[in-house]
Design an enzyme around this catalytic site. Structure first.
Site, short mmCIF file in Angstrom:
data_model
loop_
_atom_site.label_atom_id
_atom_site.label_comp_id
_atom_site.label_asym_id
_atom_site.label_seq_id
_atom_site.Cartn_x
_atom_site.Cartn_y
_atom_site.Cartn_z
N ILE A 1 0.84 -1.20 0.00
CA ILE A 1 0.00 0.00 0.00
C ILE A 1 0.87 1.25 0.00
O ILE A 1 1.81 1.35 0.79
CB ILE A 1 -0.90 0.02 1.26
CG1 ILE A 1 -1.76 -1.24 1.32
CG2 ILE A 1 -1.76 1.28 1.29
CD1 ILE A 1 -2.37 -1.50 2.68
N CYS A 2 0.54 2.20 -0.86
CA CYS A 2 1.20 3.50 -0.87
C CYS A 2 0.24 4.49 -0.19
O CYS A 2 -0.74 4.93 -0.79
CB CYS A 2 1.50 3.94 -2.29
SG CYS A 2 2.34 5.53 -2.38
N LEU A 3 0.51 4.78 1.07
CA LEU A 3 -0.32 5.69 1.85
C LEU A 3 0.58 6.40 2.84
O LEU A 3 1.28 5.74 3.64
CB LEU A 3 -1.44 4.92 2.57
CG LEU A 3 -2.42 5.74 3.39
CD1 LEU A 3 -3.21 6.71 2.50
CD2 LEU A 3 -3.38 4.82 4.13
#
Length: 193
Positions: A86-88
């Site tokens: 996840i890119c967060l």
């Protein structure tokens, strides 16, 4: 050392707020190994889907973010279609000890509703999102139907049910082990005992 008291308190808070659209439960009787679910936001290609998230709390939690990845396959610019990474920002540099597991899970749900294709985890999905949005929506809906549909018969459940195991016990065991087959036996034995 991970603040176990805080984790227990956070889990109780999530349990109380069933309407939030997220859940988190303990996996393998270890408060640092968790599994979460995120309900797909309404009016998005993920609507109706239930997405499972692997959550690992490092020893220095809550001073460092939880490690999260989607177990359920998701077609989304900010989630790897290969491994669920996840890119967060709050799961990396913008984490604060004031944030909680519930905050992180709700942020994942918000990410599903509002992709950020200019800061992608999956460049192929981001390109499709930007260049052929209709195809992106169709693919995301199809992946949701194929991988996150709670009504779709699960082959693992069906095979174990054919062996004589109770379907609800199987589902509980699969949730407890995060859907990973290598941990299913222990989780199933624990669920049945």
């Amino acid at each position: 050392m991970c603040d176990i008291g805080r984790v227990q308190k956070e889990l109780k808070e999530i349990e109380k707020d069933k309407a939030s659209g997220v859940t988190v439960s303990i996996r393998d009787n270890n408060l640092q190994m968790l599994v979460g679910t995120v309900y797909g936001p309404k009016d998005t290609p993920y609507d109706g889907g239930i997405f499972t998230v692997d959550i690992q709390l490092p020893d220095s939690y809550p001073f460092v973010p939880p490690k999260m990845r989607f177990i359920t396959k998701v077609w989304h610019p900010n989630i790897s279609s290969a491994n669920g990474a996840i890119c967060l920002d709050i799961l990396k540099d913008n984490w604060s000890p004031a944030l909680t597991l519930k905050t992180a899970m709700l942020s994942l749900q918000a990410l599903l509703a509002c992709p950020e294709p200019k800061d992608p985890q999956d460049a192929v999905v981001a390109q499709q999102y930007l260049k052929d949005h209709k195809a992106y929506v169709a693919t995301a809906k199809q992946w949701t139907a194929d991988y996150a549909n709670p009504n779709k018969k699960d082959e693992k459940v069906e095979r174990l049910a054919e062996m004589g195991f109770d379907r609800e016990a199987i589902k509980a065991a699969l949730t407890a082990c995060g859907g990973r087959s290598q941990h299913l036996g222990g989780a199933l034995n624990q669920t049945l005992s």
